[in-house]
Design a protein around this motif. Sequence first.
Motif, PDB file in Angstrom:
ATOM      1  N   ARG A   1      -0.015   1.858  -6.470  1.00 56.29           N
ATOM      2  CA  ARG A   1       1.055   0.866  -6.346  1.00 56.29           C
ATOM      3  C   ARG A   1       1.109   0.004  -7.609  1.00 56.29           C
ATOM      4  O   ARG A   1       2.168  -0.293  -8.128  1.00 56.29           O
ATOM      5  N   ALA A   2      -0.074  -0.364  -8.123  1.00 60.88           N
ATOM      6  CA  ALA A   2      -0.139  -1.158  -9.349  1.00 60.88           C
ATOM      7  C   ALA A   2       0.413  -0.373 -10.534  1.00 60.88           C
ATOM      8  O   ALA A   2       0.945  -0.962 -11.475  1.00 60.88           O
TER       9      ALA A   2
ATOM     10  N   ALA B   1      -6.281  -7.127  -2.901  1.00 59.11           N
ATOM     11  CA  ALA B   1      -6.354  -5.896  -3.677  1.00 59.11           C
ATOM     12  C   ALA B   1      -5.130  -5.029  -3.434  1.00 59.11           C
ATOM     13  O   ALA B   1      -4.671  -4.865  -2.304  1.00 59.11           O
ATOM     14  N   VAL B   2      -4.581  -4.501  -4.507  1.00 64.23           N
ATOM     15  CA  VAL B   2      -3.421  -3.624  -4.443  1.00 64.23           C
ATOM     16  C   VAL B   2      -3.895  -2.219  -4.799  1.00 64.23           C
ATOM     17  O   VAL B   2      -4.653  -2.052  -5.745  1.00 64.23           O
TER      18      VAL B   2
END
Length: 70
Positions: free
Chosen positions: A11-12, A6-7
């Motif tokens: 950040r995504a 998971a990001v």
Amino acid sequence: MASSGAVPFWRAAGMTYITYSNICANLVRNCLKEPHKAEALSREKVHFSLSKWVDGKPEKPTVRSDTSEH
């Protein structure tokens, strides 16, 4: 092999945590009622000094005051 775990959504979205944090803080400040809103907005101002180095010695620092105006 790197994990594609998971990001964080900030950040995504292609932003840094500082940018995300500033956006959130701005939203919270704008949701406050007066007089708390004016007080919080006045604390948003940032003051810092900048000093260039030439030949290994610092020049006279300049003081800057920046506010984020979105």
